[in-house]
Every structure is written in C-alpha cells, then in structure tokens.
Design an enzyme around this catalytic site. Structure first.
Site, PDB file in Angstrom:
ATOM      1  N   ASP A 106      12.317 -54.214   2.907  1.00 11.15           N
ATOM      2  CA  ASP A 106      12.629 -55.511   2.300  1.00 11.15           C
ATOM      3  C   ASP A 106      14.139 -55.714   2.215  1.00 11.15           C
ATOM      4  O   ASP A 106      14.867 -54.851   1.721  1.00 11.15           O
ATOM      5  CB  ASP A 106      12.004 -55.597   0.912  1.00 11.15           C
ATOM      6  CG  ASP A 106      10.492 -55.669   0.968  1.00 11.15           C
ATOM      7  OD1 ASP A 106       9.973 -56.687   1.462  1.00 11.15           O
ATOM      8  OD2 ASP A 106       9.830 -54.703   0.546  1.00 11.15           O
ATOM      9  N   ASP A 136      15.509 -49.234   5.424  1.00 12.66           N
ATOM     10  CA  ASP A 136      14.749 -49.873   4.358  1.00 12.66           C
ATOM     11  C   ASP A 136      13.980 -51.045   4.974  1.00 12.66           C
ATOM     12  O   ASP A 136      14.281 -51.490   6.099  1.00 12.66           O
ATOM     13  CB  ASP A 136      15.709 -50.344   3.265  1.00 12.66           C
ATOM     14  CG  ASP A 136      14.984 -50.792   2.009  1.00 12.66           C
ATOM     15  OD1 ASP A 136      13.896 -50.268   1.733  1.00 12.66           O
ATOM     16  OD2 ASP A 136      15.510 -51.665   1.307  1.00 12.66           O
TER      17      ASP A 136
END
Length: 275
Positions: free
Chosen positions: A13, A11
């Site tokens: 953020d 991922d």
C-alpha cells in the site's frame, strides 16, 4: 543512478497500490523483475489476509504477483515462532491470514495453557477473546503481536488495530508484546531467508520513514523511499536517518527497455483474446 541490487523487497500500500488502484509503473516494475528473474517479495504489515487473498486483490488492480511472492506479518510471525518453539501451541486472535500461517507452521491453536498468545488484525475484536488473552498472559503465556499499527483504514473511517488492542492487553497484564512486523527488521530478515538473498545485495522500497526505511536501514538493505504514499520530502528532514534514494514513484525504477516489453505483452494478450 547506480544500483547494485540483486533482490527487491517492496511494501504494497502506497508503493504498488493506492485505494486498490495500481500506482503508475507498479505493474511494469513487477513485470521487469519477473522478466529478469530477479527475486522479489511484496510485504505488508497487515496480517488479515492470506497470500492468495492478496494476490487476487493485486490482480484486480492489474498487478500480477504470485502467492509465493507475498510476505505478510502473519507469515513472518509464524516463521519466527516455528523457529523459537517448533510444534508449539498458541491462542490466536486474528483472521484467516494469521490462523492459516500458524497452522501451516505446525502450531496447535488452543485456549488451554498455550505457549503463546498471538495477536493480529481483525475487524471483530471480541471482548471475550481479549479477556481470555489477558488471563493466559497472566498465567504465563508469552505475548506476541504481528504488527504495531494502532489503526487501520476503512470506508467509514479509522478502526482500532493490532497496536491499540495490544496496548489494552499490556495495560491489563504489564507485559509488552514482542512485535514481529515492521519496523522490526526481523520481518525483513525472514523475507530474505525466504528468497535466499543477502542484505548487502537487496533493496527495500517503501513509503514510510518510520517503518519501511528505518527497518530497512537496520536490516542492512538499500533503502528507497517513494513519494506516492505517506511520506513527502519535508517529512524526511524530521528524521535523523535517510534512505539511500528518494524517488517520485516506482516508475523511476523502470529500465528503458521495459516499456517496449510491456507493449509487446499487451499485444500478445490482445492476439490471444481475438483468436
């Protein structure tokens, strides 16, 4: 800590960056994967931006991720629809990240009897466009959403996002969308297809139990939860499933020789600049 991982999905953020600042160890981990020629993709549920936009955003944070190493919910949605209905048509609500992906997948974008209504992220949701989407779905168009996130952050506070607008359309049409992004493991499977990797030899790094970890488990991946984003250790206990590993940050994935390699890289850049 023993790992048998040939490919990594991560991922963005909360894992690599936080408020547009690189999380310590993130740039070094990307460099480590590149030095060792490990396939990897950086994933995001946000369908707003193109890979070029996101690559530039990461570069400003000091993280060097090429465009082809980014995989968004917009790209996953376009890949899914291309497989389902090659050369199809769609009425699209979204920004350049989604419209570009749909174009490149060979879709015709139209509001005249489309095969699909595709809803993505935008900061300018139009009542007129939403009304058109409702009428098209009632007329037989199939309803697709890029991701289920109900809010997105902004400097002024939260904004309604794809999931919230999808709920409005569902309320008016009694039709639920098929949601491609996390926590649907479809997004991870399409990412694996992009890099030609097998789930048994792939790791997924995320900061959320309810999206990254559960989708990773369902896709058969080695799941790693980092504590630099949404989840903390106490939250893990609320869920009936667990990641394979819980780490303080991605810095814990760095190998012993990576620090010296990164120091050498900085020296080389300094030499180039002074030449």
């Amino acid at each position: 800590m023993e790992r048998d991982v040939d490919c990594w999905l991560t991922d963005m953020d909360g894992v690599l960056i936080h408020e547009n600042k690189a999380i310590p160890g993130a740039a070094e981990l990307i460099n480590q994967w590149r030095d060792k020629n490990k396939p990897f993709l950086v994933l995001t549920n946000n369908s707003t931006y193109t890979p070029r936009d996101l690559s530039a955003r990461l570069a400003r944070s000091g993280i060097d991720v090429p465009e082809d190493r980014l995989w968004t919910s917009a790209l996953a949605t376009a890949a899914f629809l291309k497989d389902q209905s090659p050369g199809g048509s769609a009425f699209v609500i979204g920004e350049a990240g989604l419209t570009t992906a749909m174009h490149e997948a060979g879709f015709i974008m139209t509001d005249a009897d489309p095969d699909y209504v595709v809803l993505g992220e935008t900061r300018t949701y139009s009542f007129e466009a939403i009304t058109r989407a409702i009428r098209l779905i009632n007329g037989g168009a199939r309803f697709i959403a890029t991701n289920p996130d109900v809010t997105s952050p902004s400097a002024e506070g939260v904004l309604p996002a794809t999931g919230a607008v999808a709920a409005l359309i569902t309320s008016a049409t009694k039709r639920d969308p098929y949601v491609v992004g996390k926590p649907n493991p479809m997004m991870f499977r399409s990412a694996l297809n992009k890099v030609g990797a097998h789930s048994m030899r792939t790791g997924m790094i995320g900061d959320r139990m309810d999206t990254d970890v559960v989708a990773g488990i369902e896709a058969g991946l080695h799941t790693v939860l980092v504590l630099t984003g949404i989840a903390d250790r106490s939250e893990v206990e609320r869920y009936p499933f667990r990641p394979k590993e819980i780490l303080d940050s991605v810095a814990d994935l760095l190998e012993d020789d990576q620090q010296s390699k990164n120091a050498k890289r900085k020296e080389d850049k300094g030499s180039d600049a002074s030449a």
